[in-house]
Write an enzyme that holds these catalytic residues in place. Structure first.
Site, PDB file in Angstrom:
ATOM      1  N   ASP A 146      40.160  38.225  42.094  1.00 21.10           N
ATOM      2  CA  ASP A 146      41.814  38.721  42.339  1.00 21.10           C
ATOM      3  C   ASP A 146      42.217  39.801  42.086  1.00 21.10           C
ATOM      4  O   ASP A 146      42.831  40.552  40.655  1.00 21.10           O
ATOM      5  CB  ASP A 146      43.238  38.135  41.416  1.00 21.10           C
ATOM      6  N   MET A 149      44.669  43.313  41.712  1.00 26.90           N
ATOM      7  CA  MET A 149      45.668  43.818  41.483  1.00 26.90           C
ATOM      8  C   MET A 149      46.212  44.821  40.811  1.00 26.90           C
ATOM      9  O   MET A 149      45.193  45.088  40.070  1.00 26.90           O
ATOM     10  CB  MET A 149      46.384  42.288  40.266  1.00 26.90           C
ATOM     11  N   HIS A 203      40.506  39.219  46.414  1.00 27.99           N
ATOM     12  CA  HIS A 203      41.028  38.942  47.136  1.00 27.99           C
ATOM     13  C   HIS A 203      41.927  40.789  46.706  1.00 27.99           C
ATOM     14  O   HIS A 203      42.467  41.048  45.582  1.00 27.99           O
ATOM     15  CB  HIS A 203      41.938  37.787  46.704  1.00 27.99           C
ATOM     16  N   MET A 232      49.116  32.305  50.603  1.00 28.81           N
ATOM     17  CA  MET A 232      49.876  32.052  49.237  1.00 28.81           C
ATOM     18  C   MET A 232      50.466  30.828  49.340  1.00 28.81           C
ATOM     19  O   MET A 232      51.636  30.541  49.793  1.00 28.81           O
ATOM     20  CB  MET A 232      49.997  33.830  48.612  1.00 28.81           C
TER      21      MET A 232
HETATM   22  C1  DX5 Z   1      47.625  34.891  41.947  1.00 29.80           C
HETATM   23  C2  DX5 Z   1      46.301  34.621  42.484  1.00 29.80           C
HETATM   24  C3  DX5 Z   1      45.573  33.181  41.975  1.00 29.80           C
HETATM   25  C4  DX5 Z   1      45.094  32.566  40.892  1.00 29.80           C
HETATM   26  C5  DX5 Z   1      45.818  31.409  41.762  1.00 29.80           C
HETATM   27  O1  DX5 Z   1      48.178  36.022  42.361  1.00 29.80           O
HETATM   28  O2  DX5 Z   1      46.073  34.962  44.122  1.00 29.80           O
HETATM   29  O3  DX5 Z   1      43.864  33.694  43.000  1.00 29.80           O
HETATM   30  O4  DX5 Z   1      44.279  33.208  40.432  1.00 29.80           O
HETATM   31  O5  DX5 Z   1      46.106  30.837  40.239  1.00 29.80           O
HETATM   32  P1  DX5 Z   1      46.417  29.119  40.143  1.00 29.80           P
HETATM   33  O6  DX5 Z   1      45.142  27.993  40.482  1.00 29.80           O
HETATM   34  O7  DX5 Z   1      46.895  29.391  38.332  1.00 29.80           O
HETATM   35  O8  DX5 Z   1      47.832  29.225  40.798  1.00 29.80           O
HETATM   36 ZN    ZN Z   2      43.706  35.050  44.733  1.00 30.31          ZN
END
Ligand code: DX5
Ligand code: ZN
Length: 216
Positions: free
Chosen positions: A35, A37, A66, A137
Site C-alpha cells: 500500500d 500512500m 496499490h 475499495m
Molecule cells: C487501505 C489499504 C488496504 C489496507 C487494508 O487504504 O489500501 O490495503 O491495508 O487493511 P485492512 O485489511 O486492515 O482493512
Molecule cells: Zn490496498
C-alpha cells in the site's frame, strides 16, 4: 471458486518487514500487497520504491503495488524498476487512465485500476476489456483496520457479470466479513490488520474456511 487471500503488510510491524514477508511466503501466500500512500491522495505516507526493491531482494515474492498517490504517472517507472509485478492506479487520480494502464503494460507489468467507495462502478465500463485487475475499495483508503462498507460488494457483482479480468476487494476483510466478500464473487481479497492479530497459521486456516463458502 475460493477467494485467494492477498496479504497487505500495511498493518505489520514496519521495523520487521523482511521477516514478515518471509513468514507470509512460508504459509504459501506468494503475492504481497504493498500500500503506497503519498500524504496527498490520502493523509498517511507509507512505502517507496526502494522498500519494494529491498523487500524483493531480501524476501522474494510477487508484489501487487496499490498506488494511493495523487500523481501515479510519476511513480510507474520507479515501481516497475523496483520489481512490482502488478501496479494498480486509482481512477480518481488518473487524468488519462487508458494512457496509464497502457504505460504499465508497456513496462511489462499487469495493470490494475481501483475505485474508492464513493466512485460509481460504471466509471470502469470503458476499461472492462483493458484493465488486468479491478481493485474495489471497500473502505475509504488511508488506513488499515476500518469497517468494510458492504454496499461496495455490489460493485464486485457488477464487474463479475461483465469483466474477464480478476476482481480484488480491499479494506475491512476479516473473519467476520470474508464469507460475504466470497459470496459477492470476489477473486482476490486483500487482508491487512486481520492477519496480524494472533497466530498467522490459525487465522489463515479460519479465513480460508470462510473464503471457501459456496456462492448462493
Ligand atoms: C487501505 C489499504 C488496504 C489496507 C487494508 O487504504 O489500501 O490495503 O491495508 O487493511 P485492512 O485489511 O486492515 O482493512
Ligand atoms: Zn490496498
Amino acid at each position: 471458486m475460493a477467494v485467494q487471500i492477498v496479504p497487505s503488510i500495511l498493518s505489520a510491524n514496519q521495523a520487521n518487514l523482511g521477516a514478515v514477508v518471509h513468514q507470509l511466503r512460508a504459509t504459501g501466500l506468494e503475492t504481497i500487497h504493498l500500500d503506497v500512500m503519498d500524504g496527498n491522495f490520502v493523509p498517511p505516507i507509507t512505502f517507496g520504491a526502494k522498500l519494494l526493491a529491498d523487500l524483493k531482494r531480501e524476501a522474494g515474492g510477487v508484489y501487487d503495488v496499490h498506488l494511493m498517490v495523487a500523481h501515479p504517472e510519476e511513480q510507474l517507472e520507479l515501481f516497475a524498476e523496483a520489481g512490482a509485478d502488478w501496479i494498480t492506479v486509482h481512477h480518481e487520480a488518473a487524468h488519462h487512465v487508458h494512457r496509464l494502464l497502457a504505460r504499465i503494460k508497456t513496462l511489462g507489468k499487469r495493470a490494475g485500476v481501483s475505485i474508492n467507495p464513493g466512485t460509481p462502478v460504471t466509471q470502469l465500463e470503458p476499461l472492462l476489456d483493458i484493465a488486468d485487475l479491478f481493485l474495489i475499495m471497500t473502505v475509504n483508503p488511508g488506513w488499515g483496520g476500518q469497517e468494510l462498507i458492504e454496499g461496495c460488494l455490489d460493485k464486485v457483482r457488477w464487474l463479475k457479470d461483465r469483466a474477464l479480468a480478476p476482481v480484488m476487494v480491499d479494506g475491512g476483510v476479516n473473519l467476520r466479513t470474508m464469507a460475504k466478500v466470497a459470496r459477492a464473487g470476489t477473486d482476490l481479497a486483500v487482508v491487512g490488520s486481520a492477519l496480524f492479530k494472533g497466530d498467522l497459521n490459525e487465522i489463515l486456516t479460519r479465513l480460508k474456511e470462510q473464503a471457501a463458502t459456496p456462492q448462493t
